[in-house]
Design an enzyme around this catalytic site. Structure first.
Site, PDB file in Angstrom:
ATOM      1  N   CYS A  16       0.831  -1.210   0.000  1.00  0.00           N
ATOM      2  CA  CYS A  16       0.000   0.000   0.000  1.00  0.00           C
ATOM      3  C   CYS A  16       0.869   1.266   0.000  1.00  0.00           C
ATOM      4  O   CYS A  16       1.555   1.550   0.981  1.00  0.00           O
ATOM      5  CB  CYS A  16      -0.903  -0.043   1.244  1.00  0.00           C
ATOM      6  SG  CYS A  16      -1.762   1.487   1.615  1.00  0.00           S
ATOM      7  N   CYS A  44       0.192   3.760   2.730  1.00  0.00           N
ATOM      8  CA  CYS A  44       0.707   3.204   3.995  1.00  0.00           C
ATOM      9  C   CYS A  44       2.189   3.505   4.157  1.00  0.00           C
ATOM     10  O   CYS A  44       2.647   3.817   5.260  1.00  0.00           O
ATOM     11  CB  CYS A  44       0.490   1.698   4.047  1.00  0.00           C
ATOM     12  SG  CYS A  44      -1.240   1.194   4.049  1.00  0.00           S
TER      13      CYS A  44
END
Length: 112
Positions: free
Chosen positions: A34, A37
């Protein structure tokens, strides 16, 4: 969260270390693949330096611990949950700037 960190970096949580703690705990639910992230990872590395011992900052990889992500209803990542005395007191979804984390944590520490 019964966790402590002597190094001023976010700590990695596992199913074994995800437990109750008296001071606020900010948990970043994330995954390696991600991109937002990874951005939040850098923000949290700076943030943990700013907050000192007032709270614990931790990370939990949702791919490695889907049972915990499911328990907290994680549907989008990154999701940051702030716990106080083992209870959820705040939740943020998506990448946010460091000042937002500071404001939210300050509000939580004022709760009685």
């Amino acid at each position: 969260m019964n966790v402590t960190s002597t190094i001023r970096q976010p700590i990695q949580l596992t199913a074994d270390t995800f437990d109750d703690n008296e001071k606020p705990v900010l948990v970043d639910f994330w995954a390696e693949w991600c991109h937002p992230c990874r951005v939040m990872g850098h923000v949290l590395e700076e943030f943990v330096q700013d907050i000192g011992e007032s709270a614990t900052v931790a990370k939990l990889n949702v791919d490695e611990h889907p049972e915990i992500a499911s328990r907290y209803g994680i549907q989008s990542i990154p999701t940051i949950i702030i716990f106080k005395n083992g209870e959820i007191v705040d939740r943020l979804v998506g990448a946010v700037p460091k000042h937002v984390l500071s404001e939210r944590l300050a509000a939580v520490t004022r709760l009685t």
